[in-house]
Design a protein around this motif. Structure first.
Motif, short mmCIF file in Angstrom:
data_model
loop_
_atom_site.label_atom_id
_atom_site.label_comp_id
_atom_site.label_asym_id
_atom_site.label_seq_id
_atom_site.Cartn_x
_atom_site.Cartn_y
_atom_site.Cartn_z
N VAL A 150 36.26 50.25 33.36
CA VAL A 150 37.23 49.74 34.31
C VAL A 150 38.52 49.48 33.55
CG1 VAL A 150 37.74 47.99 36.04
CG2 VAL A 150 35.36 48.64 35.60
N LEU A 151 39.53 50.30 33.78
CA LEU A 151 40.81 50.14 33.10
C LEU A 151 41.71 49.26 33.96
CD1 LEU A 151 39.60 52.74 31.78
CD2 LEU A 151 41.94 53.44 31.35
N LEU B 136 45.46 41.74 35.71
CA LEU B 136 44.40 40.77 35.47
C LEU B 136 44.94 39.35 35.53
CD1 LEU B 136 41.37 40.59 34.73
CD2 LEU B 136 42.08 40.40 32.37
N LEU B 137 46.15 39.14 35.02
CA LEU B 137 46.75 37.80 35.01
C LEU B 137 47.37 37.43 36.35
CD1 LEU B 137 48.46 37.91 31.49
CD2 LEU B 137 46.31 36.77 32.12
N GLY B 138 47.45 38.39 37.28
CA GLY B 138 47.99 38.09 38.60
C GLY B 138 49.50 38.10 38.67
N VAL B 139 50.20 38.62 37.64
CA VAL B 139 51.65 38.64 37.66
C VAL B 139 52.20 39.99 38.12
CG1 VAL B 139 51.83 36.90 35.86
CG2 VAL B 139 51.78 39.32 35.23
N ALA B 140 51.31 40.96 38.36
CA ALA B 140 51.71 42.27 38.87
C ALA B 140 50.57 42.82 39.71
CB ALA B 140 52.05 43.23 37.73
N ARG C 280 49.65 46.24 39.82
CA ARG C 280 49.39 47.62 39.45
C ARG C 280 47.91 47.92 39.62
NH1 ARG C 280 51.68 48.43 33.59
NH2 ARG C 280 51.04 50.58 34.02
N PRO C 281 47.55 49.13 40.11
CA PRO C 281 46.13 49.44 40.32
C PRO C 281 45.38 49.63 39.02
CG PRO C 281 47.47 51.39 40.69
CD PRO C 281 48.44 50.24 40.49
N GLY C 282 44.06 49.45 39.08
CA GLY C 282 43.19 49.80 37.97
C GLY C 282 42.53 51.13 38.25
N THR C 283 41.65 51.55 37.34
CA THR C 283 40.90 52.78 37.58
C THR C 283 39.47 52.61 37.12
OG1 THR C 283 41.40 53.76 35.43
CG2 THR C 283 42.93 54.24 37.22
N LEU C 284 38.55 53.36 37.75
CA LEU C 284 37.18 53.49 37.28
C LEU C 284 37.09 54.76 36.46
CD1 LEU C 284 35.03 52.62 40.44
CD2 LEU C 284 35.82 51.11 38.62
N ASP C 285 36.56 54.64 35.25
CA ASP C 285 36.42 55.78 34.35
C ASP C 285 37.74 56.49 34.11
OD1 ASP C 285 33.82 55.62 33.59
OD2 ASP C 285 33.04 56.95 35.15
N GLY C 286 38.86 55.77 34.31
CA GLY C 286 40.16 56.33 34.01
C GLY C 286 40.69 57.33 35.00
N PRO D 96 44.29 46.43 43.09
CA PRO D 96 44.35 45.32 42.12
C PRO D 96 43.31 44.23 42.36
CG PRO D 96 46.56 45.97 42.78
CD PRO D 96 45.61 46.73 43.66
N ASP D 97 43.06 43.87 43.64
CA ASP D 97 42.09 42.81 43.92
C ASP D 97 40.69 43.21 43.47
OD1 ASP D 97 43.94 41.08 44.97
OD2 ASP D 97 43.64 41.73 47.05
N THR D 98 40.32 44.48 43.75
CA THR D 98 39.00 44.96 43.31
C THR D 98 38.92 44.98 41.79
OG1 THR D 98 38.77 46.32 45.30
CG2 THR D 98 37.38 46.89 43.41
N ALA D 99 40.00 45.41 41.14
CA ALA D 99 40.01 45.43 39.67
C ALA D 99 39.80 44.04 39.10
CB ALA D 99 41.33 46.02 39.18
N ARG D 100 40.47 43.05 39.69
CA ARG D 100 40.31 41.67 39.19
C ARG D 100 38.90 41.17 39.44
NH1 ARG D 100 46.06 41.14 40.54
NH2 ARG D 100 45.53 40.95 42.74
N ASP D 101 38.32 41.52 40.60
CA ASP D 101 36.95 41.10 40.87
C ASP D 101 35.98 41.68 39.86
OD1 ASP D 101 37.78 39.64 43.04
OD2 ASP D 101 37.27 41.18 44.52
N LEU D 102 36.12 42.99 39.57
CA LEU D 102 35.22 43.65 38.64
C LEU D 102 35.36 43.09 37.23
CD1 LEU D 102 35.50 47.37 39.78
CD2 LEU D 102 33.63 45.78 40.20
N ALA D 103 36.57 42.63 36.88
CA ALA D 103 36.79 42.11 35.53
C ALA D 103 35.97 40.87 35.24
CB ALA D 103 38.27 41.80 35.33
N GLY D 104 35.52 40.19 36.28
CA GLY D 104 34.75 38.96 36.04
C GLY D 104 33.33 39.03 36.51
N GLU D 105 32.85 40.27 36.89
CA GLU D 105 31.52 40.36 37.47
C GLU D 105 30.47 40.80 36.47
OE1 GLU D 105 31.46 42.70 40.97
OE2 GLU D 105 32.19 41.10 42.26
N SER D 106 29.55 41.62 36.94
CA SER D 106 28.33 41.99 36.25
C SER D 106 28.56 42.60 34.88
CB SER D 106 27.58 43.00 37.13
OG SER D 106 26.69 43.76 36.40
N ALA D 107 27.55 42.45 34.04
CA ALA D 107 27.58 43.07 32.71
C ALA D 107 27.46 44.59 32.80
CB ALA D 107 26.45 42.52 31.84
N PHE D 108 27.22 45.10 34.01
CA PHE D 108 27.16 46.55 34.18
C PHE D 108 28.53 47.17 33.95
CE2 PHE D 108 23.51 46.14 37.48
CZ PHE D 108 22.68 45.72 36.48
#
Length: 403
Positions: free
Chosen positions: A255-256, A262-266, A268-274, A280-292
């Motif tokens: 998850v890039l 991540l800090l909530g100041v922008a 910008r979208p993230g990506t799965l596998d690049g 952005p909301d989904t990216a932030r959620d994934l950053a704090g979720e499962s060890a998967f």
């Protein structure tokens, strides 16, 4: 004024509609002719590769393995030139071979644009394994049905094949069932199709179970989702193991995430596998979720990580992660296989002085890794050159990482 003359008047809507219909029909015939020509050309190229493997592998003794690598190199060459995948090239060649050899009359109609390519795919897939003694009757009856819409044509051709095929349906089903599989096809806007090939009875049983669970859920007073949305969510949760504790399977998916996101100041979208954009909301959620999930933060200015130069052949874990992050997919043009499943290849071979460094390592799926070493396919780290001299940019040059 004569009514016939009136209908020929281009100012009349009837004339424009009729002209549009004729254009569409002519374009359909042209498309069929072009498809037949492309299938036939693919078959010819792969046939030449089998007969003259040295064109693709260089001089040397010829054996079965060398011939197969030559065919794979030729299929890759065609795929790059046509902008399709190698399995598509092989499928087109195989269909042309079987149709030209076993359905010559039907193929002639196809070459003239009288049968659509979609219909010919159905025929080619159905006649595989059919004995020669029933082919003439099968071909004649298929020709009578060539004008049917694709769904009806497919159903009738399959029924016709089942009726004429002397082999027991159970035996043919057992062979077909051995090809069951699961794969993903990406769609726009962060969506994808999770496709499963399985026996039809199993598919209907599975869908009935999902539908039963969905119809139970939709009656809940607080439920706002549609029945279709609930079905999709149930399949997702069942497959991901979320409906039964302890059934999830640990996988590592990159998850890039831009650090400003991540800090909530922008935003910008993230990506799965690049390669797969996520909001952005989904990216932030994934950053704090499962060890998967494996979290990777990218530099907000350059988007790069410091380079490495190692003296060992095998890259250490941090360099391995760097390469797979900055090269999200196999570097071979058009491959698209996620780099997390690929080998890391030295562009300049280790034995020829190549370093184990970010500048000299690229992910290659196992098939293209072997193709590079067994055939005359070559890369300078930026561009790939086919055995026939066609040059095209590698995956990173065509599709650099988003950050």
């Amino acid at each position: 004024m004569d009514s016939t003359v009136q209908l020929m008047d281009p100012a009349l809507p009837e004339t424009r509609v009729e002209f549009g219909m004729a254009r569409a029909e002519f374009a359909g015939m042209q498309a069929a002719r072009a498809a037949a020509e492309q299938w036939s050309a693919c078959a010819d190229v792969l046939r030449e590769a089998r007969a003259y493997p040295e064109v693709y592998t260089g001089p040397g003794p010829v054996d079965a393995a060398r011939v197969e690598f030559a065919v794979r190199a030729a299929a890759a060459d065609l795929a790059v030139r046509l902008g399709v995948t190698e399995p598509v090239v092989r499928d087109q060649a195989a269909r042309a071979d079987v149709l030209i050899r076993r359905m010559p009359l039907l193929w002639a109609w196809f070459r003239e644009g009288e049968i659509a390519a979609s219909h010919m795919r159905v025929v080619a897939d159905v006649i595989t394994g059919m004995p020669d003694q029933v082919l003439s009757r099968f071909e004649a009856e298929v020709l009578e049905r060539r004008g049917l819409p694709l769904p009806r044509f497919r159903a009738q051709v399959r029924l016709l094949a089942a009726r004429l095929h002397p082999q027991e349906l159970a035996t043919r089903h057992e062979i077909a069932a051995s090809k069951r599989a699961v794969w993903i096809e990406s769609e726009p806007d962060g969506m994808a199709l999770l496709i499963t090939r399985m026996p039809e009875t199993d598919a209907h049983r599975a869908l009935a179970h999902v539908d039963h669970l969905a119809r139970q859920a939709v009656t809940h007073p607080d439920e706002a989702r549609t029945l279709a949305q609930i079905r999709a969510d149930i399949v997702r949760d069942l497959v991901a193991g979320d409906l039964t504790a302890g059934t999830g399977v640990g996988v590592s998916v990159g998850v890039l995430i831009p650090v400003e996101t991540l800090l909530g100041v922008a935003e910008r979208p993230g990506t799965l596998d690049g390669v797969i954009p996520i909001d952005p909301d989904t990216a932030r959620d994934l950053a704090g979720e499962s060890a998967f999930w494996r979290r990777i933060l990218t530099d907000p200015v350059s988007g790069t990580v410091l380079d490495y130069d190692r003296r060992s052949y095998r890259p250490p874990a941090d360099l391995d992660r760097l390469i797979r992050t900055t090269h999200p997919v196999c570097d071979f043009p058009g491959c698209g296989r996620p780099s997390r499943t690929c080998d890391l290849d030295h562009t300049i071979a280790w034995q020829h002085g190549g370093t184990t460094s970010a500048a000299n390592l690229r992910p290659l799926c196992r098939g293209h890794h072997r193709l590079k070493h067994e055939t005359r396919w070559a890369t300078d780290g930026t561009h790939w050159t086919s055995p026939t001299g066609h040059t095209t940019p590698g995956a990173k040059a065509n599709d650099p990482p988003p950050f």
